[in-house]
Design a protein around this motif. Structure first.
Motif, short mmCIF file in Angstrom:
data_model
loop_
_atom_site.label_atom_id
_atom_site.label_comp_id
_atom_site.label_asym_id
_atom_site.label_seq_id
_atom_site.Cartn_x
_atom_site.Cartn_y
_atom_site.Cartn_z
N ARG A 87 0.83 -1.21 0.00
CA ARG A 87 0.00 0.00 0.00
C ARG A 87 0.86 1.25 0.00
NH1 ARG A 87 -2.92 -4.62 0.01
NH2 ARG A 87 -5.15 -4.20 -0.02
N ASN A 90 2.39 1.70 -3.35
CA ASN A 90 1.38 2.06 -4.34
C ASN A 90 1.08 3.56 -4.32
OD1 ASN A 90 -0.16 0.48 -6.32
ND2 ASN A 90 -1.95 1.45 -5.38
N LEU A 91 1.32 4.22 -3.18
CA LEU A 91 1.11 5.67 -3.11
C LEU A 91 2.07 6.40 -4.05
CD1 LEU A 91 0.66 6.18 0.74
CD2 LEU A 91 -1.12 6.21 -1.01
N SER A 93 3.39 4.89 -6.77
CA SER A 93 3.23 4.35 -8.12
C SER A 93 2.31 5.20 -8.99
CB SER A 93 2.68 2.93 -8.07
OG SER A 93 3.55 2.08 -7.38
N GLY A 94 1.27 5.79 -8.36
CA GLY A 94 0.33 6.59 -9.12
C GLY A 94 0.99 7.78 -9.82
N GLU A 150 -3.15 10.84 -12.52
CA GLU A 150 -3.61 11.39 -11.24
C GLU A 150 -4.29 12.74 -11.45
OE1 GLU A 150 -0.66 11.32 -8.09
OE2 GLU A 150 -1.78 9.61 -7.31
N SER A 161 -4.78 4.99 -12.09
CA SER A 161 -3.36 5.20 -11.82
C SER A 161 -2.89 4.43 -10.59
CB SER A 161 -3.07 6.70 -11.64
OG SER A 161 -3.63 7.19 -10.43
N HIS A 162 -3.82 4.06 -9.71
CA HIS A 162 -3.46 3.28 -8.52
C HIS A 162 -3.83 1.81 -8.65
CE1 HIS A 162 -2.22 6.67 -5.95
NE2 HIS A 162 -3.15 7.35 -6.61
N PHE A 166 -0.90 -1.99 -8.99
CA PHE A 166 -0.96 -2.66 -7.69
C PHE A 166 -0.53 -4.12 -7.75
CE2 PHE A 166 -3.28 -4.75 -4.16
CZ PHE A 166 -2.62 -4.11 -3.12
N ASN A 169 3.21 -4.24 -7.82
CA ASN A 169 3.73 -3.84 -6.51
C ASN A 169 3.61 -4.97 -5.50
OD1 ASN A 169 4.27 -1.28 -7.47
ND2 ASN A 169 2.36 -0.40 -6.71
#
Length: 231
Positions: A87, A90-91, A93-94, A150, A161-162, A166, A169
């Motif tokens: 998680r 992933n913040l 990755s966007g 985003e 984008s998220h 995922f 990730n």
């Protein structure tokens, strides 16, 4: 009362909680924002390795093999830590996907309609004219490509984008956690040896065959040299 009794009870409760969570993950379900096969397979793999780890930890504590119980509980907790790490990654990755561009997800028109209605925004007919039937109603089963970007003004692009990175990730985090816990276990052999000596005493007291190796140990089930208690 023997502290191992409470340790065994705690392990059973942990196994139960883990099994409940695993059942929720593996239940068949449709994932919004496109079919995320990478995410689903990563989740299934995580369920398999955590369930196996819990089972190994439970069996070893039943056999009073404390050193192996420690090793398998540590492995399981490290594996479960993937949920948090993925998680956090992933913040980041966007924004990276947005900057790179040319990444898309596949959404149904029904999902798009749901996202915009939840935010009290009108359906973007100009951007997704394919979603409209000749009579002006929404073709809910039709699917369209959604760019991963985003943009808060475009909820579907922000979500894409998220969602899109995922799965990757999750697989990366699983690999990092598996490697990390094995490095840690390799760096703490003295603690493992200390607990094995305690295991030897407990197993000898309980009348187990092969005290010191009554659980799932490599000298009993593999080709490691036979462990001998300190003199």
């Amino acid at each position: 009362m023997d502290p191992l009794y409470f340790l065994g009870i705690g392990t059973i409760l942990a196994v139960g909680a883990s099994a409940n969570g695993a059942a929720c993950v593996v239940l068949p379900h449709k994932q919004g924002g496109g079919a995320r096969t990478a995410t689903q397979t990563a989740e299934a793999f995580l369920v398999i390795i955590t369930t196996l780890g819990m089972a190994m930890a439970w069996w070893n504590i039943r056999r009073k093999q404390i050193d192996q119980h420690r090793a398998w509980m540590l492995r399981t907790m490290f594996y479960l830590g993937t949920i948090i790490t993925s998680r956090l990654i992933n913040l980041a990755s966007g924004p990276i996907l947005s900057r790179l561009g040319n990444y898309y997800g596949v959404w149904s028109c029904d999902e798009l309609d749901f996202a915009y209605k939840k935010l009290d925004m009108p359906f973007p007919e100009a951007e997704y004219p394919q979603c409209l039937l000749p009579n002006g109603t929404l073709d809910r089963g039709f699917r369209v490509a959604v760019k991963a970007a985003e943009l808060l003004s475009k909820p579907e692009q922000f979500a894409a984008s998220h969602i899109q990175p995922f799965g990757a990730n999750l697989w990366i985090c699983i690999a990092v956690h598996i490697i990390g816990v094995e490095i840690y276990l390799g760096l703490t052999p003295r603690e493992s040896e200390r607990l094995r000596r305690i295991s030897y005493e407990k197993q000898l007291e309980a009348g187990f065959a092969n005290p010191g190796s009554a659980g799932l140990t490599s000298d009993r089930w593999g080709d490691a040299d036979k462990w001998t208690p300190p003199k």
